[in-house]
Design a protein around this motif. Sequence first.
Motif, PDB file in Angstrom:
ATOM      1  N   ARG A   1       0.856  -1.193   0.000  1.00 46.52           N
ATOM      2  CA  ARG A   1       0.000   0.000   0.000  1.00 46.52           C
ATOM      3  C   ARG A   1       0.890   1.240   0.000  1.00 46.52           C
ATOM      4  N   PHE A   2       1.206   1.701  -1.187  1.00 47.37           N
ATOM      5  CA  PHE A   2       2.118   2.837  -1.308  1.00 47.37           C
ATOM      6  C   PHE A   2       1.382   4.185  -1.343  1.00 47.37           C
ATOM      7  N   ALA A   3       0.057   4.178  -1.310  1.00 46.59           N
ATOM      8  CA  ALA A   3      -0.675   5.419  -1.547  1.00 46.59           C
ATOM      9  C   ALA A   3      -1.076   6.147  -0.258  1.00 46.59           C
ATOM     10  N   ARG A   4      -0.859   5.569   0.902  1.00 51.28           N
ATOM     11  CA  ARG A   4      -1.334   6.168   2.143  1.00 51.28           C
ATOM     12  C   ARG A   4      -0.336   7.191   2.687  1.00 51.28           C
ATOM     13  N   PHE A   5      -0.196   8.303   1.992  1.00 49.16           N
ATOM     14  CA  PHE A   5       0.755   9.321   2.424  1.00 49.16           C
ATOM     15  C   PHE A   5       0.142  10.710   2.289  1.00 49.16           C
ATOM     16  N   ASP A   6       0.790  11.682   2.906  1.00 51.54           N
ATOM     17  CA  ASP A   6       0.241  13.028   2.997  1.00 51.54           C
ATOM     18  C   ASP A   6       0.461  13.855   1.741  1.00 51.54           C
ATOM     19  N   ALA A   7       1.456  13.520   0.944  1.00 51.02           N
ATOM     20  CA  ALA A   7       1.801  14.333  -0.220  1.00 51.02           C
ATOM     21  C   ALA A   7       1.957  13.446  -1.448  1.00 51.02           C
ATOM     22  N   ASP A   8       1.851  14.061  -2.603  1.00 50.36           N
ATOM     23  CA  ASP A   8       2.105  13.345  -3.846  1.00 50.36           C
ATOM     24  C   ASP A   8       3.597  13.115  -4.013  1.00 50.36           C
ATOM     25  N   TRP A   9       3.943  12.220  -4.916  1.00 49.92           N
ATOM     26  CA  TRP A   9       5.347  11.964  -5.215  1.00 49.92           C
ATOM     27  C   TRP A   9       6.036  13.235  -5.732  1.00 49.92           C
ATOM     28  N   GLY A  10       7.302  13.374  -5.357  1.00 47.27           N
ATOM     29  CA  GLY A  10       8.137  14.430  -5.905  1.00 47.27           C
ATOM     30  C   GLY A  10       8.837  13.954  -7.161  1.00 47.27           C
ATOM     31  N   PRO A  11       9.926  14.647  -7.585  1.00 44.53           N
ATOM     32  CA  PRO A  11      10.618  14.259  -8.817  1.00 44.53           C
ATOM     33  C   PRO A  11      11.375  12.942  -8.701  1.00 44.53           C
ATOM     34  N   MET A  12      11.647  12.471  -7.482  1.00 44.34           N
ATOM     35  CA  MET A  12      12.372  11.213  -7.275  1.00 44.34           C
ATOM     36  C   MET A  12      11.539  10.299  -6.391  1.00 44.34           C
ATOM     37  N   ARG A  13      11.467   9.022  -6.775  1.00 41.63           N
ATOM     38  CA  ARG A  13      10.680   8.050  -6.022  1.00 41.63           C
ATOM     39  C   ARG A  13      11.599   6.944  -5.499  1.00 41.63           C
ATOM     40  N   LEU A  14      11.751   6.852  -4.186  1.00 39.53           N
ATOM     41  CA  LEU A  14      12.552   5.811  -3.559  1.00 39.53           C
ATOM     42  C   LEU A  14      11.610   4.861  -2.821  1.00 39.53           C
ATOM     43  N   VAL A  15      11.556   3.619  -3.293  1.00 38.88           N
ATOM     44  CA  VAL A  15      10.603   2.637  -2.777  1.00 38.88           C
ATOM     45  C   VAL A  15      11.362   1.500  -2.093  1.00 38.88           C
ATOM     46  N   PHE A  16      10.938   1.179  -0.882  1.00 40.96           N
ATOM     47  CA  PHE A  16      11.492   0.045  -0.134  1.00 40.96           C
ATOM     48  C   PHE A  16      10.423  -1.039  -0.032  1.00 40.96           C
ATOM     49  N   LEU A  17      10.788  -2.244  -0.420  1.00 43.75           N
ATOM     50  CA  LEU A  17       9.921  -3.407  -0.254  1.00 43.75           C
ATOM     51  C   LEU A  17      10.593  -4.361   0.716  1.00 43.75           C
ATOM     52  N   GLN A  18       9.915  -4.673   1.810  1.00 40.58           N
ATOM     53  CA  GLN A  18      10.485  -5.591   2.794  1.00 40.58           C
ATOM     54  C   GLN A  18       9.349  -6.330   3.484  1.00 40.58           C
ATOM     55  N   TYR A  19       9.614  -7.589   3.826  1.00 42.80           N
ATOM     56  CA  TYR A  19       8.647  -8.383   4.571  1.00 42.80           C
ATOM     57  C   TYR A  19       8.926  -8.225   6.069  1.00 42.80           C
ATOM     58  N   GLY A  20       7.841  -8.160   6.858  1.00 47.93           N
ATOM     59  CA  GLY A  20       8.016  -8.043   8.304  1.00 47.93           C
ATOM     60  C   GLY A  20       8.670  -9.256   8.928  1.00 47.93           C
ATOM     61  N   SER A  21       8.663 -10.382   8.229  1.00 49.09           N
ATOM     62  CA  SER A  21       9.273 -11.618   8.747  1.00 49.09           C
ATOM     63  C   SER A  21      10.676 -11.845   8.200  1.00 49.09           C
ATOM     64  N   ASP A  22      11.270 -10.836   7.557  1.00 44.21           N
ATOM     65  CA  ASP A  22      12.599 -10.995   6.965  1.00 44.21           C
ATOM     66  C   ASP A  22      13.678 -10.718   8.011  1.00 44.21           C
ATOM     67  N   PRO A  23      14.345 -11.755   8.525  1.00 44.45           N
ATOM     68  CA  PRO A  23      15.356 -11.536   9.569  1.00 44.45           C
ATOM     69  C   PRO A  23      16.586 -10.794   9.056  1.00 44.45           C
ATOM     70  N   ILE A  24      16.880 -10.882   7.761  1.00 49.23           N
ATOM     71  CA  ILE A  24      18.035 -10.175   7.210  1.00 49.23           C
ATOM     72  C   ILE A  24      17.798  -8.666   7.240  1.00 49.23           C
ATOM     73  N   VAL A  25      16.544  -8.263   7.208  1.00 47.49           N
ATOM     74  CA  VAL A  25      16.198  -6.843   7.313  1.00 47.49           C
ATOM     75  C   VAL A  25      16.175  -6.398   8.773  1.00 47.49           C
TER      76      VAL A  25
END
Length: 559
Positions: A445-469
């Motif tokens: 769910r990437f849309a639940r934010f206060d502002a629209d995207w700026g000129p650069m989009r940095l996206v992190f995908l991680q699982y809550g069960s990922d021990p390496i993270v």
Amino acid sequence: MASPEQVRDPDGAGVARFLAPLQGGGVVLGAILFSLSLTPSLVPREPMVQGLLGGLVFSVGYATWFGLVTLFRWLGVRPLPADARRIVMRVCLGLTGLGTAICLWRSADWQDSVRAAWGLPPTDTGAPLIVLALAAAIFVVLLFFGRSFQLLASDGSRRGRRFLPPRVANLLGGLAALAIFWAVVDGVGMRYALRAIDNASQLADAIVAPDLARPGDPLKSGSAASLVGWEDLGRWGRDFVSSGPEAAEIGAFWNAPAKEPIRVYVGLNAAETPEARARLAFDELLRVGGFERRTLVIAMPTGSGWLDPGAMDSLDYITRGDVATVSVQYSYLSSPVSVIVDPEHGLAEAQALFDLVYRHWTGLPADARPGLYLHGLSLGAFLSQETVPLLDVLGDPFQGAMWTGSPFLSGFWNMVVTRRQPDSPAWQPRFGNGSLIRTANQDARFARFDADWGPMRLVFLQYGSDPIVFFDWSLAWRAPDWLTGPRAPDVSPKMRWVPVVTLLQVGVDMAVALGTLGHGHDYVARHYIPAWAATLAPEGWDAATEARLVEHLRDLVPR
């Protein structure tokens, strides 16, 4: 010079000390920690893994008790009378044995709570006998090394007492034994083990699968027209350039014409230095017209050189094939091994490749250059993030990045978690107003934010069960934020933080975090798709198209 009485070791030495019976207090503390290690953590554990963890944890408990006894004896603390000590120890051993039996009986249920969170069927049994047997074997091996160290320290102390006060001699004897053990383990054991792993990985990397033919398309890396030899691509490079959807498949999905995706890869054997490999990849990218595509992605592979098909194939479909992806191999070792040995080993390749591509990209007319993006999985995500000079690119920013499974050693990822909005969980942090950085897990769910995207989009995908993270050394003494408040959907509600034990649990989890798509460290196409869509903002993208592509790539599994 000290007298013979001072030189004599009061605790005994030699074979008698080496074969001394176990200390009851150490067994009690070790058994308590062993029982706690049976509780759930991030990843479901098979009996063999649980036995390994149990042996390690029991050994930590026993060693802690031994150290405390040694310290109290050195301080001159008087123990309880023998009769009282014997009664207390029998009671403690009995209660501990009962508690351990109960925990072993409940262990299957605890592991099933993790499996339920992952959508897996319950286990048949916790296999307590296998767990106990393996834990005992691990403890015996570690006890052997511990008593060997003790014997070596005692011998050094006994020799030193001929010239030094007893306490000084004991200290120096311990330090000397520690230096010898460290030299043997780090200088001999680790060196030969890593050399064996590296040689085996290098041989596996050089094997050319008999069913994998050299590409005939001149725009393919490794072809007769390529600047990179077929053999120099390495195992995962050959797989990367030979796989993936073709233009016809992509066009059929969109019911419209599509382009053949460009995939550029340079293996570790292709050139001598990181800078030379990066230059070769850049030249190959120029040769095949990578800068003429609408989208250009610099992708850093995992430690072994692998690029996840779930990420790469979904990227090709979303861009309708109008994409060029360039990557450079920096190691033969898997990411977990690379993280331990030298996590910054591939930084030179990542930095050199980014600098070459970005410098050329900024020299192109703004209206006639591709959208530039970064990507990395696991250790590749860390290296990719380390190459981003945010302050230097603000004048002419690249378009964005999609980083997956950022490891715990990533300063960039840790900054996002630490400086997240207070009402957001650590496993899905909300950073700032969402105009620069957004994160998501399986919900995407990437849309639940206060502002629209700026000129650069940095996206992190991680699982809550990922021990390496989510591994962190502070797990030894502090409960993590990701266990407080609402939990990630794939984390067991029965997991509890236990000092030291949780550190070892999550540490072992890192070694077994692969094997179940969509959980742990095993990322899957259906979650890459919304992450790429949030990064690239493709034209005409909607929920129906996303669902259709998720279904289309439903059977795609990592090779």
